[in-house]
Design an enzyme around this catalytic site. Structure first.
Site, PDB file in Angstrom:
ATOM      1  N   GLU A   1       0.771  -1.366   0.031  1.00  0.00           N
ATOM      2  CA  GLU A   1      -0.100  -0.138  -0.035  1.00  0.00           C
ATOM      3  C   GLU A   1       0.774   1.239   0.135  1.00  0.00           C
ATOM      4  OE1 GLU A   1      -3.317   0.077   2.848  1.00  0.00           O
ATOM      5  OE2 GLU A   1      -4.236  -1.687   1.873  1.00  0.00           O
TER       6      GLU A   1
ATOM      7  N   GLU B   1      -5.548  -8.452   0.417  1.00  0.00           N
ATOM      8  CA  GLU B   1      -6.109  -8.057   1.544  1.00  0.00           C
ATOM      9  C   GLU B   1      -7.691  -7.792   0.971  1.00  0.00           C
ATOM     10  OE1 GLU B   1      -4.909  -4.971   4.375  1.00  0.00           O
ATOM     11  OE2 GLU B   1      -2.959  -5.623   3.681  1.00  0.00           O
TER      12      GLU B   1
HETATM   13  C1  BG6 Z   1      -4.599  -2.277   5.102  1.00  0.00           C
HETATM   14  C2  BG6 Z   1      -3.310  -2.365   5.727  1.00  0.00           C
HETATM   15  O1  BG6 Z   1      -4.401  -0.862   4.738  1.00  0.00           O
HETATM   16  O2  BG6 Z   1      -5.795  -2.263   5.834  1.00  0.00           O
HETATM   17  C3  BG6 Z   1      -3.413  -3.505   6.845  1.00  0.00           C
HETATM   18  O3  BG6 Z   1      -2.359  -2.847   4.708  1.00  0.00           O
HETATM   19  C4  BG6 Z   1      -4.531  -3.000   7.719  1.00  0.00           C
HETATM   20  O4  BG6 Z   1      -1.972  -3.391   7.367  1.00  0.00           O
HETATM   21  C5  BG6 Z   1      -5.740  -3.113   6.917  1.00  0.00           C
HETATM   22  O5  BG6 Z   1      -4.444  -3.588   8.935  1.00  0.00           O
HETATM   23  C6  BG6 Z   1      -7.021  -2.744   7.644  1.00  0.00           C
HETATM   24  O6  BG6 Z   1      -7.114  -1.630   8.130  1.00  0.00           O
HETATM   25  P1  BG6 Z   1      -7.291  -1.335   9.905  1.00  0.00           P
HETATM   26  O7  BG6 Z   1      -7.194   0.127   9.980  1.00  0.00           O
HETATM   27  O8  BG6 Z   1      -8.568  -1.744  10.187  1.00  0.00           O
HETATM   28  O9  BG6 Z   1      -6.332  -2.235  10.537  1.00  0.00           O
END
Ligand code: BG6
Length: 477
Positions: free
Chosen positions: A171, A376
């Site tokens: 990211e 993700e």
């Molecule tokens: C992504 C990141 O932006 O979102 C992760 O690569 C992150 O590291 C995930 O944990 C979820 O976001 P958050 O803020 O709910 O942890």
């Protein structure tokens, strides 16, 4: 809300060997932040942690419990595990001596994964820049590019015989657009923005050099970028709304993928940087390096789409309900943040848009014709252990099911998707809401202020996912 059917809604079977996996990142799961010679990263030294969490640096203690965790991944039936390597475990100060104990840890982890039949997918850098490099200017300093390339070459040499899939930088676009994991800065205003896009340029360069080194050192390996891609909708069919959506789409998404794939700056984004006076300095030879590097695939993280409209030119263009990485912020005079009335939101205000996931895949494929892997996607929630000792996360099953269905439809559209690694394999520390906001297939028994026993319990979603994997995506019920 009116429901509509979608065109060509014909799912196609998932290909044989599809990489059904799950993801984590080093600092969010490992803990042991200073164990066995590890150096501090920018995450470890930051003055405060999400929601004041204590023992934040213990995370899920995966560093000490990786064997138990990999065994559970095997029980779920994961075919792939995407994790990141902590740069400061391998090279504590970022570009000095190598820490043999850190190197040995990832050998143990990778060996355990391979023994369980799980394909390792390695992210080389997930938000945790070495603090020592940050102190020397971080990504604003071109020496960080050399340090990253040395680190990458070392990873290829150490683990290249065991790891096929490599991801460069997690990211990068979110680091640039949201900034809070990038490192420290004393700059503000236009100076800060110009510096930010200089850092961005250096990261592009580091990524390109790492891709070139990977192909040279490991002819059979595959490497790609890992941006967060959220398709941008125009608020309406008004021509001005379409233009605004194009602007944000270029600045948020295509700048990063065009650079990684074609090795050139997206022209709308470049024009925007020019108008602002934020274009980076490009040294002699940089453009040739960027153009020479080619990824083998595009990995991307997807949580939600974004919707924008034509700007009004006042503060009304900005979102009022907060703005983390999955919410559109708006930019005065460029595009207006819009709350999409057609989409429900999760409890953190993130819009839930499975159909937008298909749209995102279709556009990435159409634009680049490179295989895609989702690294993700997932639902954060305040999971609780019920009286029966189970974690009934049906809401997560529903979310994942509706997104996996859209992958099937995208494959039916002709998109080449070869893997799905939702966030996250196991509960870990969220970037904004600490421990209580959980994403994992496996529950970790701890809370913000009490480490308890850190015991692992498989959630109901993990049993459901086992069936999905065993049926290669044909049984989503
Ligand atoms: C992504 C990141 O932006 O979102 C992760 O690569 C992150 O590291 C995930 O944990 C979820 O976001 P958050 O803020 O709910 O942890």
């Amino acid at each position: 809300m009116t429901t509509h059917t979608t065109p060509a809604a014909q799912a196609t079977a998932f290909p044989e060997g599809f990489l059904w996996g799950a993801s984590t990142s080093a600092y969010q799961v490992e803990g042991a932040w200073d164990a066995d010679g590890k150096g501090p990263s920018v995450i470890d030294v930051r003055p405060s942690y999400p929601e004041g969490t204590t023992d934040y640096k213990v995370a899920a203690d995966h560093y000490h419990r990786y064997a138990e965790d990999v065994e559970l991944f095997g029980q779920i039936g994961l075919r792939a595990y995407r994790f990141s390597i902590a740069w400061t475990r391998i090279i504590p100060d970022g570009d000095g001596p190598v820490n043999a104990e850190g190197v040995a840890f990832y050998h143990r982890l990778i060996d355990a994964l391979l023994a369980a039949g799980i394909e390792p997918i390695v992210t080389m850098y997930h938000f945790d820049l070495p603090a020592a490099l940050d102190a020397q200017g971080g990504w604003a300093n071109r020496r960080t590019v050399d340090a990253f390339v040395r680190f990458a070459e070392l990873l290829f040499a150490e683990y290249g015989s065991k790891v096929t899939y490599w991801l460069t930088i997690n990211e990068q676009n979110m680091m640039i657009l949201h900034g809070d994991t990038l490192g420290t800065t004393t700059l503000s205003g236009d100076e800060a923005k110009r510096d930010l896009y200089q850092q961005n340029h250096h990261m592009f360069l580091a990524q390109a050099k790492a891709m070139l080194a990977c192909h040279e050192q490991l002819p059979k390996a595959k490497i790609g970028p890992a941006p967060n891609i959220a398709f941008v909708y125009p608020a309406s069919s008004k021509p001005e709304d379409i233009l605004a959506a194009d602007e944000w789409q270029a600045i948020r998404n295509w700048l990063y993928t065009d650079l990684a794939v074609h090795g050139r700056y997206n022209s709308l984004a470049w024009a925007y940087l020019g108008r602002k006076g934020w274009q980076p300095e490009i040294a002699e030879g940089d453009l040739e390096i960027l153009a020479a590097a080619q990824p083998d695939f595009i990995a991307f993280n997807y949580y939600a789409t974004q919707t924008v409209g034509a700007p009004s030119g006042d503060n009304g263009d900005l979102l009022v309900r907060g703005a983390d990485q999955q919410m559109v912020r708006g930019e005065v005079g460029l595009y207006r943040a819009i709350n999409n009335p057609n989409l429900p939101k999760n409890q953190f205000g993130w819009e839930i848009d499975p159909v937008g996931f298909r749209t995102t895949m279709r556009h990435l494929w159409d634009r680049y014709r490179l295989p895609l892997i989702i690294t993700e996607n997932g639902l954060g929630a305040f999971d609780e252990v019920a009286e029966d000792g189970k974690i009934h996360d049906e809401y997560r099953i529903d979310y994942l099911r509706r997104h996996i269905e859209q992958i099937g439809l995208a494959i039916g559209d002709g998109v080449d998707v070869f893997g799905y690694c939702p966030w996250s394999a196991i509960d870990l520390i969220s970037t904004h809401q600490g421990v209580r906001k959980r994403y994992g297939f496996i529950f970790v028994d701890r809370d913000e202020f009490d480490l308890k026993g850190l015991a692992r319990v498989r959630k109901e979603s993990s049993f459901w996912y086992s069936d999905v994997i065993a049926s290669n995506g044909s049984n989503l019920s």
